[in-house]
Design a protein around this motif. Sequence first.
Motif, PDB file in Angstrom:
ATOM      1  N   GLY A 284      52.315  21.793  78.326  1.00  8.80           N
ATOM      2  CA  GLY A 284      50.997  21.508  78.073  1.00  8.80           C
ATOM      3  C   GLY A 284      50.189  22.079  79.424  1.00  8.80           C
ATOM      4  O   GLY A 284      50.996  22.671  80.532  1.00  8.80           O
ATOM      5  N   PHE A 285      48.954  21.856  79.568  1.00  9.57           N
ATOM      6  CA  PHE A 285      48.053  22.359  80.377  1.00  9.57           C
ATOM      7  C   PHE A 285      47.063  21.624  81.057  1.00  9.57           C
ATOM      8  O   PHE A 285      46.291  20.927  80.068  1.00  9.57           O
ATOM      9  CB  PHE A 285      47.480  23.771  79.978  1.00  9.57           C
ATOM     10  CG  PHE A 285      48.394  24.845  79.688  1.00  9.57           C
ATOM     11  CD1 PHE A 285      49.001  25.906  80.651  1.00  9.57           C
ATOM     12  CD2 PHE A 285      48.957  24.748  78.468  1.00  9.57           C
ATOM     13  CE1 PHE A 285      49.757  26.766  80.371  1.00  9.57           C
ATOM     14  CE2 PHE A 285      50.122  25.810  78.168  1.00  9.57           C
ATOM     15  CZ  PHE A 285      50.339  26.870  78.978  1.00  9.57           C
ATOM     16  N   PHE A 286      46.742  21.715  82.417  1.00  7.92           N
ATOM     17  CA  PHE A 286      45.350  20.985  82.680  1.00  7.92           C
ATOM     18  C   PHE A 286      44.440  22.316  82.243  1.00  7.92           C
ATOM     19  O   PHE A 286      44.559  23.544  82.800  1.00  7.92           O
ATOM     20  CB  PHE A 286      45.178  20.807  84.158  1.00  7.92           C
ATOM     21  CG  PHE A 286      46.457  19.693  84.525  1.00  7.92           C
ATOM     22  CD1 PHE A 286      45.607  18.406  84.356  1.00  7.92           C
ATOM     23  CD2 PHE A 286      47.398  19.865  85.112  1.00  7.92           C
ATOM     24  CE1 PHE A 286      46.340  17.348  84.687  1.00  7.92           C
ATOM     25  CE2 PHE A 286      48.167  18.565  85.359  1.00  7.92           C
ATOM     26  CZ  PHE A 286      47.697  17.359  85.101  1.00  7.92           C
ATOM     27  N   TYR A 323      52.993  17.499  89.672  1.00  9.85           N
ATOM     28  CA  TYR A 323      52.169  17.604  88.330  1.00  9.85           C
ATOM     29  C   TYR A 323      51.910  19.135  87.704  1.00  9.85           C
ATOM     30  O   TYR A 323      51.614  19.146  86.480  1.00  9.85           O
ATOM     31  CB  TYR A 323      50.708  17.132  88.566  1.00  9.85           C
ATOM     32  CG  TYR A 323      50.699  15.554  88.311  1.00  9.85           C
ATOM     33  CD1 TYR A 323      50.892  14.747  87.249  1.00  9.85           C
ATOM     34  CD2 TYR A 323      50.980  14.789  89.730  1.00  9.85           C
ATOM     35  CE1 TYR A 323      50.778  13.822  87.288  1.00  9.85           C
ATOM     36  CE2 TYR A 323      50.957  13.341  89.491  1.00  9.85           C
ATOM     37  CZ  TYR A 323      51.019  12.927  88.369  1.00  9.85           C
ATOM     38  OH  TYR A 323      50.884  11.161  88.374  1.00  9.85           O
ATOM     39  N   GLY A 324      52.412  20.137  88.432  1.00  7.75           N
ATOM     40  CA  GLY A 324      51.950  21.385  87.743  1.00  7.75           C
ATOM     41  C   GLY A 324      52.012  22.453  88.556  1.00  7.75           C
ATOM     42  O   GLY A 324      52.025  22.525  90.013  1.00  7.75           O
ATOM     43  N   ARG A 376      43.267  14.096  87.895  1.00 10.02           N
ATOM     44  CA  ARG A 376      41.847  15.067  87.305  1.00 10.02           C
ATOM     45  C   ARG A 376      40.830  14.853  88.323  1.00 10.02           C
ATOM     46  O   ARG A 376      39.990  15.991  88.523  1.00 10.02           O
ATOM     47  CB  ARG A 376      41.491  14.705  85.933  1.00 10.02           C
ATOM     48  CG  ARG A 376      42.779  14.963  84.900  1.00 10.02           C
ATOM     49  CD  ARG A 376      42.199  14.623  83.533  1.00 10.02           C
ATOM     50  NE  ARG A 376      43.114  14.235  82.742  1.00 10.02           N
ATOM     51  CZ  ARG A 376      42.955  13.979  81.413  1.00 10.02           C
ATOM     52  NH1 ARG A 376      42.033  14.540  80.904  1.00 10.02           N
ATOM     53  NH2 ARG A 376      43.917  13.273  80.833  1.00 10.02           N
ATOM     54  N   VAL A 377      40.460  13.773  88.860  1.00 11.62           N
ATOM     55  CA  VAL A 377      39.471  13.445  89.948  1.00 11.62           C
ATOM     56  C   VAL A 377      39.872  14.383  91.044  1.00 11.62           C
ATOM     57  O   VAL A 377      38.727  15.267  91.612  1.00 11.62           O
ATOM     58  CB  VAL A 377      39.420  12.074  90.223  1.00 11.62           C
ATOM     59  CG1 VAL A 377      38.409  11.835  91.654  1.00 11.62           C
ATOM     60  CG2 VAL A 377      39.190  11.147  89.212  1.00 11.62           C
ATOM     61  N   ASP A 378      40.778  14.610  91.554  1.00  6.57           N
ATOM     62  CA  ASP A 378      41.145  15.458  92.739  1.00  6.57           C
ATOM     63  C   ASP A 378      40.917  16.980  92.523  1.00  6.57           C
ATOM     64  O   ASP A 378      40.315  17.726  93.134  1.00  6.57           O
ATOM     65  CB  ASP A 378      42.672  15.303  93.471  1.00  6.57           C
ATOM     66  CG  ASP A 378      42.502  13.911  93.948  1.00  6.57           C
ATOM     67  OD1 ASP A 378      41.526  13.229  94.681  1.00  6.57           O
ATOM     68  OD2 ASP A 378      43.707  13.355  94.060  1.00  6.57           O
ATOM     69  N   MET A 498      44.545  26.066  83.351  1.00  5.73           N
ATOM     70  CA  MET A 498      44.389  26.472  85.025  1.00  5.73           C
ATOM     71  C   MET A 498      45.871  26.092  85.427  1.00  5.73           C
ATOM     72  O   MET A 498      46.369  27.151  86.318  1.00  5.73           O
ATOM     73  CB  MET A 498      43.658  25.673  85.631  1.00  5.73           C
ATOM     74  CG  MET A 498      42.030  25.846  85.273  1.00  5.73           C
ATOM     75  SD  MET A 498      41.114  24.819  86.306  1.00  5.73           S
ATOM     76  CE  MET A 498      41.365  23.222  85.582  1.00  5.73           C
ATOM     77  N   PHE A 499      46.547  25.335  85.007  1.00  8.53           N
ATOM     78  CA  PHE A 499      47.765  24.787  85.413  1.00  8.53           C
ATOM     79  C   PHE A 499      48.688  24.365  84.373  1.00  8.53           C
ATOM     80  O   PHE A 499      48.293  23.481  83.486  1.00  8.53           O
ATOM     81  CB  PHE A 499      47.737  23.597  86.535  1.00  8.53           C
ATOM     82  CG  PHE A 499      46.670  23.917  87.534  1.00  8.53           C
ATOM     83  CD1 PHE A 499      47.057  24.687  88.942  1.00  8.53           C
ATOM     84  CD2 PHE A 499      45.266  23.549  87.510  1.00  8.53           C
ATOM     85  CE1 PHE A 499      46.214  25.091  89.712  1.00  8.53           C
ATOM     86  CE2 PHE A 499      44.491  23.778  88.561  1.00  8.53           C
ATOM     87  CZ  PHE A 499      44.743  24.531  89.692  1.00  8.53           C
ATOM     88  N   GLU A 500      50.001  24.629  84.122  1.00  6.29           N
ATOM     89  CA  GLU A 500      50.933  24.129  83.512  1.00  6.29           C
ATOM     90  C   GLU A 500      51.221  23.042  83.686  1.00  6.29           C
ATOM     91  O   GLU A 500      51.376  22.586  84.999  1.00  6.29           O
ATOM     92  CB  GLU A 500      52.128  25.153  83.376  1.00  6.29           C
ATOM     93  CG  GLU A 500      53.152  24.570  82.393  1.00  6.29           C
ATOM     94  CD  GLU A 500      54.624  25.294  82.576  1.00  6.29           C
ATOM     95  OE1 GLU A 500      55.609  24.753  81.858  1.00  6.29           O
ATOM     96  OE2 GLU A 500      54.626  26.448  83.139  1.00  6.29           O
ATOM     97  N   SER A 501      51.065  22.017  82.921  1.00 10.48           N
ATOM     98  CA  SER A 501      51.333  20.529  83.555  1.00 10.48           C
ATOM     99  C   SER A 501      52.732  19.950  83.303  1.00 10.48           C
ATOM    100  O   SER A 501      53.324  19.933  82.302  1.00 10.48           O
ATOM    101  CB  SER A 501      50.182  19.807  82.730  1.00 10.48           C
ATOM    102  OG  SER A 501      50.394  19.688  81.339  1.00 10.48           O
TER     103      SER A 501
END
Length: 533
Positions: A284-286, A323-324, A376-378, A498-501
Amino acid sequence: MQHFSSKLLTGVAFAIALSTAPAAMAETPKNQLVIGTSLAQVLSVDPQQGTEAKTQEILAATYDRLVYSDDADGNTVKPQLAERWEVDEKGVTFHLRDAKFASGNPVTANDVVFSLTRLLKLNQSASQYLKSAGYTADNIETLAKAVDEKTFRIELTDRVIAEDLIYRLAMGVSSVVDSVEVQKHVANNDYGNEWLRTNTAGSGPFVLRRWVPNETVILEANKAYWGKAPTMTRVIMRHVPESQTARLMLERGDIDIANALSAPDVKSFMTNTKFKIEQIKIGGFFVLAMNAGKEPLSKPEVREAIAYGIDYKGIADTILGPYGRQRNVPVPEDWKGAIANPDYSLQPEKAKEMLAKAGYPDGFSLTLKTIAQAPRVDIATALQANLAQIGIKVEIKQGNGADIVASHRARDFDLLLPQATAIMPNALGAMNDFVTNPDNRLEAKNAGNFVWRSGWDIPELNDLRNKANSERDEAKRAEMIKQLQEMFIAQKPAVLPMFESFTPIVLNAGVQGYATNLWSLNRLENVTKTDAK
């Protein structure tokens, strides 16, 4: 814990042994598993409605599917309710084992037909995974049939091959529900949805005994379970959204597993032998979702400028950690058929030039919505700082899972931080959420579609995805998959990976058999607990 096979996902999961113990630890009962997690996105436990990751773990424990994907064996599809199946040119025939639901009712082929029909007629976001394969509320009762009490048959559409259909039948949305029990609770033609939102009617190793939103989920062993009885008589999921709180609870022994820790808190266990860390690649991804239905995000040049306005490396190094990692193509970089990453990086001057050419030399203001949980907040805060460097002022709006998911589905956002997950453990399955949008019209109300939510009209990508999904020639299909990735980047995506999670999990070292899964369908019947050494 089970890991992804290196055959498909090299280095997918790892365990880190740890070296210093806290001075004193309490213990949870040996026959109970206690998980500290975030339940913010658990909005419904109806398997034909809930799609969020934590919901899937509840569904995995309380329901069965015809088959399951064995992550520990190269994502091989294996029997669950179906003992065996045959594939022919037109469809797949499944032969069911003798099994009972928690109610005591037998599991029959009629229950399978009912469940898939219910999935499509409810028409919730969960139905997208079968709809993208050509199944609809209008044709499902023709294509899915009970041959007899223990034989289920489903015909292929012209938009799916048998392998991909079987993977879809291994997903949580394809869970088989007790049709007899559910129909007792139908109200106003809702297919039992109101009742199933807070109750379970499955044949899995556990049953839902209690769910208090944003507080706790309690599962108890199903005495009617057809398989080996679970070692754990009870599983408790506790809502612990604050990472430091979860870390302290894990150190004290108040919980056995923590799966919503911040990157620094995960790293804090790296020298403690009473714990182990597992990092799971979930395919998955962010994602940065941009609402292409609004100006200025409707302009491809603006979306590309934003892509060049993000410090991916900095965010990956300082925030994501376990995380990614950066990945801007919607296929994990080590999956078969993945193309190389574009040159996206923080290039403020290049991004400013693009904004000027698009007619925004002085920039503009946007809001960014995110669920209030790590990381996610960061990420949102970092994006706010990054985009300020290219003249885009970002206001961050945090909310709970219900609020943010509702905004996403209603196209009520400028920017939003969702996560996307592969629907199959292959390149086409990873791309599905990013290249599928058959009808972008607002009145289509296709909120189950990831791209539709961003108002990004992609008829060429959607058509090529359909062709690739139904192509039975492996070489031709591989070429289409490569072309899909190239076209995706060329069209300046409004759903930017953006990032592979990854999913980092910290466990008490005495916990064994906690099996991870691509879709968070973590089965719990084989979990055992021993004293950590």
